[in-house]
Design a protein around this motif. Structure first.
Motif, mmCIF file in Angstrom:
data_model
loop_
_atom_site.group_PDB
_atom_site.id
_atom_site.type_symbol
_atom_site.label_atom_id
_atom_site.label_comp_id
_atom_site.label_asym_id
_atom_site.label_seq_id
_atom_site.Cartn_x
_atom_site.Cartn_y
_atom_site.Cartn_z
ATOM 1 N N GLY A 192 -13.638 -0.456 21.366
ATOM 2 C CA GLY A 192 -12.456 -0.409 22.121
ATOM 3 C C GLY A 192 -11.322 0.594 21.508
ATOM 4 O O GLY A 192 -11.425 1.192 20.548
ATOM 5 N N ASP A 193 -10.171 -0.094 21.738
ATOM 6 C CA ASP A 193 -8.852 0.529 21.214
ATOM 7 C C ASP A 193 -9.067 0.324 19.666
ATOM 8 O O ASP A 193 -8.505 0.872 19.067
ATOM 9 C CB ASP A 193 -7.764 -0.104 21.851
ATOM 10 C CG ASP A 193 -7.273 0.806 23.006
ATOM 11 O OD1 ASP A 193 -7.847 1.628 23.540
ATOM 12 O OD2 ASP A 193 -6.119 0.667 23.325
ATOM 13 N N ALA A 194 -9.479 -0.914 19.269
ATOM 14 C CA ALA A 194 -9.767 -1.226 17.841
ATOM 15 C C ALA A 194 -10.394 -0.283 17.199
ATOM 16 O O ALA A 194 -9.876 0.184 15.973
ATOM 17 C CB ALA A 194 -10.302 -2.878 17.792
ATOM 18 N N ALA A 195 -11.155 0.180 17.737
ATOM 19 C CA ALA A 195 -12.011 1.494 16.753
ATOM 20 C C ALA A 195 -11.205 2.769 17.241
ATOM 21 O O ALA A 195 -11.245 3.484 16.361
ATOM 22 C CB ALA A 195 -13.485 1.317 17.582
ATOM 23 N N GLY A 196 -10.490 2.920 18.137
ATOM 24 C CA GLY A 196 -10.000 4.210 18.421
ATOM 25 C C GLY A 196 -10.418 5.000 19.487
ATOM 26 O O GLY A 196 -10.077 6.200 19.448
ATOM 27 N N GLY A 240 -8.960 1.080 7.841
ATOM 28 C CA GLY A 240 -8.028 2.357 7.721
ATOM 29 C C GLY A 240 -7.205 2.644 9.064
ATOM 30 O O GLY A 240 -7.569 1.836 10.139
ATOM 31 N N ASP A 241 -6.571 3.477 8.899
ATOM 32 C CA ASP A 241 -5.503 3.860 10.161
ATOM 33 C C ASP A 241 -5.827 5.045 10.953
ATOM 34 O O ASP A 241 -6.487 5.777 10.705
ATOM 35 C CB ASP A 241 -4.054 3.859 9.615
ATOM 36 C CG ASP A 241 -3.383 2.607 9.006
ATOM 37 O OD1 ASP A 241 -3.823 1.561 9.346
ATOM 38 O OD2 ASP A 241 -2.702 2.775 8.058
ATOM 39 N N PHE A 242 -5.198 4.747 12.192
ATOM 40 C CA PHE A 242 -5.198 6.142 12.887
ATOM 41 C C PHE A 242 -3.711 6.489 13.307
ATOM 42 O O PHE A 242 -2.785 5.607 13.403
ATOM 43 C CB PHE A 242 -6.056 5.878 14.227
ATOM 44 C CG PHE A 242 -5.985 4.587 14.860
ATOM 45 C CD1 PHE A 242 -4.691 3.938 15.156
ATOM 46 C CD2 PHE A 242 -7.056 3.919 15.275
ATOM 47 C CE1 PHE A 242 -4.374 2.821 16.189
ATOM 48 C CE2 PHE A 242 -7.147 2.599 15.876
ATOM 49 C CZ PHE A 242 -5.629 2.177 16.396
ATOM 50 N N ASP A 243 -3.715 7.830 13.621
ATOM 51 C CA ASP A 243 -2.585 8.286 14.374
ATOM 52 C C ASP A 243 -2.193 7.686 15.686
ATOM 53 O O ASP A 243 -3.453 7.509 16.352
ATOM 54 C CB ASP A 243 -2.495 9.869 14.576
ATOM 55 C CG ASP A 243 -1.951 10.300 13.062
ATOM 56 O OD1 ASP A 243 -1.649 9.719 12.058
ATOM 57 O OD2 ASP A 243 -2.177 11.535 12.959
ATOM 58 N N TYR A 244 -1.250 7.439 16.257
ATOM 59 C CA TYR A 244 -1.109 6.711 17.442
ATOM 60 C C TYR A 244 -0.010 7.258 18.325
ATOM 61 O O TYR A 244 0.780 7.665 17.665
ATOM 62 C CB TYR A 244 -1.094 5.260 17.608
ATOM 63 C CG TYR A 244 0.015 4.820 16.479
ATOM 64 C CD1 TYR A 244 1.249 4.501 17.085
ATOM 65 C CD2 TYR A 244 -0.194 4.527 14.983
ATOM 66 C CE1 TYR A 244 2.423 3.918 16.267
ATOM 67 C CE2 TYR A 244 0.697 4.051 14.375
ATOM 68 C CZ TYR A 244 1.946 3.860 14.825
ATOM 69 O OH TYR A 244 3.020 3.232 14.078
ATOM 70 N N ALA A 245 -0.083 7.051 19.714
ATOM 71 C CA ALA A 245 0.952 7.385 20.691
ATOM 72 C C ALA A 245 1.698 6.291 20.853
ATOM 73 O O ALA A 245 1.140 5.144 20.730
ATOM 74 C CB ALA A 245 0.321 8.274 21.742
ATOM 75 N N ILE A 246 3.002 6.376 21.013
ATOM 76 C CA ILE A 246 3.660 5.100 21.916
ATOM 77 C C ILE A 246 3.609 5.422 23.300
ATOM 78 O O ILE A 246 4.022 6.456 23.857
ATOM 79 C CB ILE A 246 4.916 4.733 21.225
ATOM 80 C CG1 ILE A 246 5.547 3.508 21.912
ATOM 81 C CG2 ILE A 246 5.793 5.880 21.356
ATOM 82 C CD1 ILE A 246 5.009 2.219 21.235
ATOM 83 N N GLU A 255 -4.891 7.716 18.875
ATOM 84 C CA GLU A 255 -5.235 9.086 18.857
ATOM 85 C C GLU A 255 -6.749 9.619 18.388
ATOM 86 O O GLU A 255 -7.167 10.555 18.813
ATOM 87 C CB GLU A 255 -4.375 9.936 17.949
ATOM 88 C CG GLU A 255 -3.067 10.131 18.418
ATOM 89 C CD GLU A 255 -3.065 11.170 19.537
ATOM 90 O OE1 GLU A 255 -3.074 10.996 20.694
ATOM 91 O OE2 GLU A 255 -3.212 12.354 19.217
ATOM 92 N N HIS A 256 -7.297 8.721 17.554
ATOM 93 C CA HIS A 256 -8.607 8.922 17.005
ATOM 94 C C HIS A 256 -9.314 7.847 16.385
ATOM 95 O O HIS A 256 -8.613 7.159 16.390
ATOM 96 C CB HIS A 256 -8.491 10.343 15.929
ATOM 97 C CG HIS A 256 -7.587 9.943 14.874
ATOM 98 N ND1 HIS A 256 -8.204 9.196 13.724
ATOM 99 C CD2 HIS A 256 -6.486 10.133 14.426
ATOM 100 C CE1 HIS A 256 -7.275 9.190 12.924
ATOM 101 N NE2 HIS A 256 -5.923 9.606 13.530
ATOM 102 N N PRO A 257 -10.708 7.766 16.117
ATOM 103 C CA PRO A 257 -11.226 6.691 15.666
ATOM 104 C C PRO A 257 -10.629 6.323 14.198
ATOM 105 O O PRO A 257 -10.016 7.254 13.702
ATOM 106 C CB PRO A 257 -12.672 7.264 15.421
ATOM 107 C CG PRO A 257 -12.614 8.150 16.337
ATOM 108 C CD PRO A 257 -11.630 9.074 16.301
ATOM 109 N N ARG A 258 -10.838 5.124 13.934
ATOM 110 C CA ARG A 258 -10.421 4.799 12.432
ATOM 111 C C ARG A 258 -11.533 5.278 11.460
ATOM 112 O O ARG A 258 -12.633 5.428 12.001
ATOM 113 C CB ARG A 258 -10.347 3.321 12.491
ATOM 114 C CG ARG A 258 -9.515 2.528 12.906
ATOM 115 C CD ARG A 258 -9.377 1.023 12.613
ATOM 116 N NE ARG A 258 -8.740 0.139 13.737
ATOM 117 C CZ ARG A 258 -7.349 0.169 13.560
ATOM 118 N NH1 ARG A 258 -6.640 0.723 12.577
ATOM 119 N NH2 ARG A 258 -6.696 -0.586 14.590
ATOM 120 N N PRO A 259 -11.156 5.612 10.343
ATOM 121 C CA PRO A 259 -12.148 5.984 9.465
ATOM 122 C C PRO A 259 -13.541 5.270 9.349
ATOM 123 O O PRO A 259 -14.451 5.825 8.997
ATOM 124 C CB PRO A 259 -11.377 6.040 7.968
ATOM 125 C CG PRO A 259 -10.011 6.039 8.341
ATOM 126 C CD PRO A 259 -9.873 5.421 9.639
#
Ligand SMILES: Cc1cc2nc3c(=O)[nH]c(=O)nc-3n(C[C@H](O)[C@H](O)[C@H](O)COP(=O)(O)OP(=O)(O)OC[C@H]3O[C@@H](n4cnc5c(N)ncnc54)[C@H](O)[C@@H]3O)c2cc1C
Lengths: 489, 251
Positions: free
Chosen positions: A350-354, A243-249, A335-339
């Motif tokens: 890490g970032d892969a998990a969010g 699943g996806d997360f919202d993200y900042a650039i 921005e938050h963890p993946r589902p």
């Protein structure tokens, strides 16, 4: 409760371990299969000249068997870690230390991840980082409000307290080497995909474009457990449908400024807040090795990122003027963890998990720490690599992680929602930060990742003061139309 | 009283005003990567693609339309980037009562000889409005010294009749506070357990009260929005535990 589940596991193991059925199953012929299936990846890799991987095991049929969770292994557990950033390197180190057969795949060994490179004091201790890795010790931190009110939030730091500024290529390389020294096999290659040929309890076959040796080649690598530490654009996450997360650039320019100006930033980091530099984050000037990193980020208005970048350069004004931009970089920040962070025998870290905090955008420490905790869980649950593990075992890492860090993430989420909401709120935030009490609390929680009990009287005063600040700055704001509600779209 | 006219602005062009009027909900500036790259002597990394399938910049939480209103970069930044025509569209804040980076209170004395705080508040409002559209560089030499806290509380009350104060009156405050506790209870995330974690406690209190000040909570719809906003992050975190039994910590 626990014993029962263990018993059923053992029972299940016996039933499913009839090896004949396993061996009889022909590998599924997938059209996009890469490489020669008759030979194992591991033996292919062994042929690579000057390769770092020194495995020369024949493809033993027992390797291929389907093992149930908890089943005893007659060879060490095999774990592949995709990504050699802080998360991957720390996971690999932990696994390798426990005697697990550990592979770490990294596509670019001198990768210079776009990053501010700021790490908290406790990371240096906990991860035993040598002092050469710290380019600068920042002990002054300035926060600058939309109307340019400045507060120095580092004034309560003790002499030996600082924020470490690192270069990611150096930090990552150090952590990777340490994993290697502990026995992890580091593979320079691009992870392309993976599949489970013998069902969900079977091994994963990873497809890697190896850069080891002179020529590129495609190799397969067979493992039991996969750790996805491949950053915000994680391919592992995609494969397990996490699943996806919202993200900042986040955008950063590395700017070389003259010596006098550099001197000013010697041990000083600046954070700018305001709708001009970012509608929902902050802009920064961080001192680096021999230049400054100037950047900003946003979730809600990513298409305008370059305008925000222009604005942060303008806000820093004379302090960086005349500088030369030596590098421009941009990267998503989750921005938050993946589902889903765990699926079967695949875990994300890490970032892969969010795992990046809101408000401060901090992710290096949390990446390293989650990698380590995941590695520890794998080691403990597999009894130092002697038995197979499954989803429930991996979930022990997740459970500990969530328990330990969830409050930190939540507090920062609240702070972001309240204080990055409008310029008025930001003015209040900066006002609030001039309180020594707030500074002490903030730094303690950032530097040491612990929360110290406060003193009730100061707490009340702070609450009162904050309310006052928010009221005043809101009163002073001429309304600019509706502001954005963060959260659900 | 502060006559707005006494706050003068040096205005080289009226462009900013125009831009402000034409403020689009979403940023429309689009520069070619080429010009950008040559400017910096380096590569451009991000560039929004042509429409159809949304670019990575348009996904992952990017807002548009109504929701993005008021969230554009400052007018001055946009104006500067939007045209390369030479004429800088800078408005700089200037006011003879703003001396040494603070309001010179002696210039604000009213007829009775006391400070006319209303005038100070008005002047500061105007200063902030200008800065919002025309952010000015933070400077090494000129540090802003003005602190809103020097204005006495009764001046604020008189000037604004403090509608916000009415908002936190009993009911709203109770609802918000209770909500926070319930969230905590429901999600079992245990911020409240962390009684001794002071930051958690303050943040929670601040959040509840702060959100009530900032967004007006006068109607139920908004309250619902607030609820969703407050719990959204919790949901995102808890997704990975849906329908899964949590292993014991000592396992
Ligand atoms: C501009 C910016 C500034 C930041 N500033 C800070 C800061 O100051 N402090 C802080 O704490 N955090 C900061 N962060 C966040 C921080 O960078 C990340 O949270 C952190 O790097 C996460 O580490 P990781 O190991 O999970 O992932 P990464 O560091 O992204 O590492 C992933 C690794 O996997 C490799 N990889 C990816 N895909 C593949 C593949 N298919 N095959 C093989 N290898 C692959 C990559 O090459 C990379 O080395 C910042 C982020 C950005 C974008």
């Amino acid at each position: 409760m626990k014993t029962i589940s263990r018993m059923t596991m053992v029972a299940g193991t016996k039933a499913a371990a009839a090896p004949g059925s396993v061996r009889a199953r022909a590998p599924l012929a997938t059209p996009n299969r890469i490489g020669n299936t008759a030979r194992s990846a591991v033996s292919q890799m062994a042929g690579a000249p000057a390769g770092r991987v020194v495995v020369s095991r024949r493809r033993d049929l027992s390797l291929n068997a389907v093992y149930q969770d908890g089943q005893k292994l007659d060879r060490p557990l095999r774990v592949a870690i995709v990504g050699g950033g802080p998360a991957g390197a720390c996971a690999a180190e932990e696994c390798a230390k426990a005697g697990i057969e550990t592979f770490m795949v990294e596509r670019k060994m001198d990768n210079c991840k776009p990053c501010g490179g700021a790490i908290p004091l406790c990371m240096i201790d906990e991860f035993d980082l040598p002092s050469e890795i710290i380019d600068r010790k920042v002990n002054r931190m300035k926060m600058i409000s939309p109307s340019n009110v400045e507060v120095d939030i580092g004034s309560t730091l003790k002499p030996n307290e600082y924020i470490g500024m690192t270069r990611r290529e150096i930090l990552d390389d150090y952590l990777r080497q340490r994993a290697e020294e502990n026995g992890a096999k580091v593979i320079n290659g691009l992870f392309m995909g993976m599949e489970q040929k013998e069902g969900e309890k079977g091994p994963w076959t990873m497809k890697i474009n190896s850069y080891e040796g002179e020529e590129k080649k495609k190799v397969d690598l067979e493992v039991d457990v996969v750790v996805g530490a491949d950053g915000a654009n994680s391919r592992v996450a995609k494969i397990i449908d996490a699943g996806d997360f919202d993200y900042a650039i986040a955008y950063q320019e590395r700017i070389r400024i003259d010596d006098d100006r550099m001197k000013f930033y010697e041990n000083l980091a600046e954070m700018y807040v305001g709708d001009d530099v970012s509608p929902d984050f902050y802009g920064w000037v961080f001192p680096k090795y021999d230049h400054v990193g100037v950047g900003t980020g946003t979730v809600i208005n990513k298409p305008a990122i370059k305008e925000y970048q222009d604005a942060i350069r303008d806000r820093a004004g004379d302090k960086i003027s005349g500088g030369q931009i030596i590098k421009i970089e941009a990267h998503p920040i989750p921005e938050h963890p993946r589902p889903k962070r765990i699926e079967g025998r695949v875990a994300l870290v890490g970032d892969a998990a969010g795992y990046v905090t809101k408000c401060s955008g901090e992710g290096i420490y949390f990446a390293a720490k989650s990698g380590r905790m995941c590695g520890e869980a794998i080691a403990a649950r597999s009894k130092q690599g002697t038995q197979m593990i499954g989803e429930r075992d991996l979930r022990t890492y997740l459970s500990k992680w969530d328990r330990k860090y969830w409050p930190t993430y939540k507090v920062l989420d609240i702070l972001q929602k309240v204080f990055y909401r409008s310029n008025a709120a930001r003015e209040a935030f900066v006002e609030m930060c001039s309180s020594e009490y707030v500074q002490r609390m903030t730094f303690d929680s950032y530097l040491y990742k612990t929360v110290v009990p406060g003193n009730p009287i100061s707490d009340l005063k702070l609450l009162w003061g904050t309310v006052g600040s928010i009221l005043r700055s809101n009163a002073l704001r001429v309304s600019q139309g509706p502001t954005v509600t963060f959260g659900r779209k | 009283m502060a006559a707005p006219a006494s706050t003068s602005m040096t205005r080289t062009t009226r462009r900013t005003t125009l831009f402000r009027a034409a403020r689009a909900p979403r940023v429309t500036v689009r520069r070619s990567p080429v010009s950008r790259a040559s400017e910096n002597g380096s590569t451009a990394v991000v560039e929004a693609k042509k429409e159809r399938s949304p670019s990575p910049l348009e996904k992952g939480g990017t807002l548009d339309g109504e929701k993005a209103l008021g969230k554009d970069p400052a007018g001055a930044t946009k104006a500067k980037l939007n045209k390369k025509l030479g004429t800088a569209s800078e408005q700089t804040f200037e006011d003879e009562r703003w001396v040494n980076q603070t309001w010179d209170l002696s210039q604000f004395s009213g007829s009775d000889g006391n400070t006319d705080w209303d005038a100070v508040i008005d002047a500061e409002m105007e200063r902030r409005r200008i800065l919002e559209e025309n952010p000015s560089p933070s400077s090494l030499k000129e540090k802003v010294l003005f602190d809103t806290a020097i204005i006495p509380w009764w001046a604020w009350v008189r000037r604004f009749h403090l509608p916000e104060a009415e908002k936190i009156n009993g009911r709203a405050a109770m609802v918000g506070y209770f909500m926070a506790l319930v969230i905590d209870g429901l999600t079992g995330t245990g911020i409240w357990d962390q009684q001794n974690s002071f930051l958690g406690k303050v943040a929670l209190n601040v959040a509840v009260i702060g959100i009530m000040f900032i967004g007006s909570t006068s109607d139920l719809g908004k309250l619902k929005g607030l609820w969703e906003e407050a719990t959204f992050y919790d949901e995102q975190w808890n997704k990975s535990w849906e329908g899964v039994e949590r292993p014991e910590d000592d396992e």
